[in-house]
Scaffold this active site. Structure first.
Site, PDB file in Angstrom:
ATOM      1  CG  ASN A 115      -1.842  -1.171   1.295  1.00  0.00           C
ATOM      2  OD1 ASN A 115      -1.403  -2.267   1.613  1.00  0.00           O
ATOM      3  ND2 ASN A 115      -3.113  -0.968   0.994  1.00  0.00           N
ATOM      4  CB  THR A 143       1.185  -6.726   0.724  1.00  0.00           C
ATOM      5  OG1 THR A 143       0.901  -6.784   2.124  1.00  0.00           O
ATOM      6  CG2 THR A 143      -0.128  -6.722  -0.045  1.00  0.00           C
ATOM      7  CG  ASP A 145      -0.433  -7.432   5.761  1.00  0.00           C
ATOM      8  OD1 ASP A 145      -0.259  -8.430   6.483  1.00  0.00           O
ATOM      9  OD2 ASP A 145       0.120  -6.338   5.971  1.00  0.00           O
ATOM     10  NE  ARG A 191      -0.004  -1.876  11.474  1.00  0.00           N
ATOM     11  CZ  ARG A 191       0.891  -2.055  10.489  1.00  0.00           C
ATOM     12  NH1 ARG A 191       0.483  -2.085   9.239  1.00  0.00           N
ATOM     13  NH2 ARG A 191       2.161  -2.212  10.753  1.00  0.00           N
TER      14      ARG A 191
END
EC number: 2.7.1.90
Length: 413
Positions: A115, A143, A145, A191
């Site tokens: 990001n 990523t 994530d 997160r």
């Protein structure tokens, strides 16, 4: 096509993955073979390497070593977490980047990251356009994530998901050895998005999955968590929990006790200590033997169980970025468009950096069960095709053989 001749720079940024170097190889190999690109330069530690004028001449690398990047985890060129200021407030870094681009006649810039890296890409692209300097800027996604907007999934996620699912299945086996009770709590990265923690549920396909899975998309209730665990433990004598490091209370506070220990260059809290905290709470409430396990960096560098699908797609993303830029495209990120009905198919497409930078893609609420402690079948159906295939990287002495780059610093033409 408006042919543009000049050098290119490839940089890597943010947290590493098991396949980020496959994307870098896709860029480097395609650029070295393209007549419009006169030099291929690698930025040492991402955008900081550009600012510091520390660039590697990738043409000096042995072809065989470059090929090993496909099976080498982490960021071979070096990474960073460096936030560029708003150019309307402070354009010092941008002027320096333009200076370096002009020095080496850089007309192509490829940035491989998540990001925040796409935000860096977007800012540089807009500044170059405003300055009237023709330079085609392309984002290459990565990523673990899996929270990048505008793409079906992100390179790096599938291999991390496969590692997590495999590890959970292995831990389950270990936790069920003795005839005494045990609660096992496994802390997984993520997160604000729970894609990784949700992937622990893939272990259920082996018959060895977690009993409970908690994602940050659902507010966490400590009392309900204790009840969930206690009910299962009292019934079976065992309970395994997969929990995202980013779970938070209804007021937004992270449950992790280490939430304020530090922040990275982008101001993100460095999370950790969640498994230990939850383990202590469950131990005090139940008296059970409890183990808290934090997978930590292992889940993003476990190339030995990488997904071949992930490796191949990561390479394809880098290759597509170069091909698009040379054809005249700029200000885009390579994204994946996929179908799963009738067999998995994936193709690369291009998305504007504007819609990618600083937007996070979350797990759909309908993919999480009503109780907020597990995932539904659509989540499994989404992830399962992504983890397919084995890496089959070369080995020496039965250990993985990773790329050994010479990293020869470039000189001005």
């Amino acid at each position: 096509m408006n042919e543009l001749k000049g050098a290119c720079i490839i940089g890597q940024s943010g947290g590493p993955t098991a396949v980020i170097n496959a994307s870098a190889l896709g860029v480097i190999r395609t650029a070295l073979d393209n007549g419009s690109i006169t030099r291929v330069l690698g930025a040492a530690h991402g955008i900081k390497g550009v600012l510091d004028d520390k660039l590697y001449d990738m043409s000096q690398e042995d072809a065989a070593e470059l090929d090993l990047l496909k099976y080498t985890p982490s960021s071979a060129l070096g990474s960073c977490r460096y936030k560029l200021a708003d150019p309307d407030v402070d354009d010092t870094d941008y002027k320096r980047i333009l200076e370096i681009f002009k020095k080496y006649d850089v007309r192509y810039f490829f940035y491989n990251g998540g990001n925040d890296s796409m935000d860096t890409c977007n800012k540089i692209s807009k500044f170059m356009q405003k300055s009237g300097y023709e330079c085609r800027v392309m984002g290459v996604p990565k990523t673990i994530d899996n929270d990048l907007n505008g793409t079906d999934h992100c390179p790096g996620f599938a291999s991390a998901a496969k590692y997590i699912a495999t590890s959970c299945a292995e831990v389950w086996q270990d936790a069920h050895v003795y005839d005494t009770g045990m609660v096992t709590i496994i802390e997984i990265m993520g997160r604000h998005a729970g894609w990784l923690a949700g992937s622990a549920a893939l272990a259920s396909l082996t018959g060895c999955g977690p009993d409970l899975v908690y994602l940050p998309e659902v507010d966490f209730d400590m009392d309900q968590f204790v009840k969930d665990v206690t009910d299962i433990y009292n019934k079976t004598g065992k309970c395994m929990v997969a929990v995202s490091e980013g779970i938070h209370y209804a007021d937004g506070r992270f449950v992790s006790e280490a939430e304020t220990s530090a922040t990275d260059g982008f101001g993100h809290a460095q999370l950790g200590g969640l498994a230990v905290k939850l383990a202590d709470i469950i131990k005090n409430k139940t008296g059970a033997k409890v183990r808290g396990i934090e997978l930590s960096l292992l889940q993003r560098c476990g190339s030995h169980v990488a997904s071949k699908t992930d490796i191949d797609e990561a390479f394809a993303a880098g290759k597509a970025a170069v091909e698009a830029a040379v054809s005249g495209v700029t200000d885009k990120m390579v994204a994946f468009q996929c179908t799963r009905e009738g067999g998995y198919k994936c193709e690369t497409v291009l998305e504007p950096l504007d819609i990618v930078a600083n937007f996070e893609k979350k797990v759909p609420r309908e993919w999480i069960n009503a109780a907020g402690n597990g995932v539904e079948q659509p989540f499994i159906d989404y992830v399962l095709p992504l983890i397919q295939g084995e890496p089959n990287g070369p080995k020496e002495n039965s250990l993985p053989r990773f790329a050994r780059l010479k990293k020869v610093l470039t000189t001005e033409m």
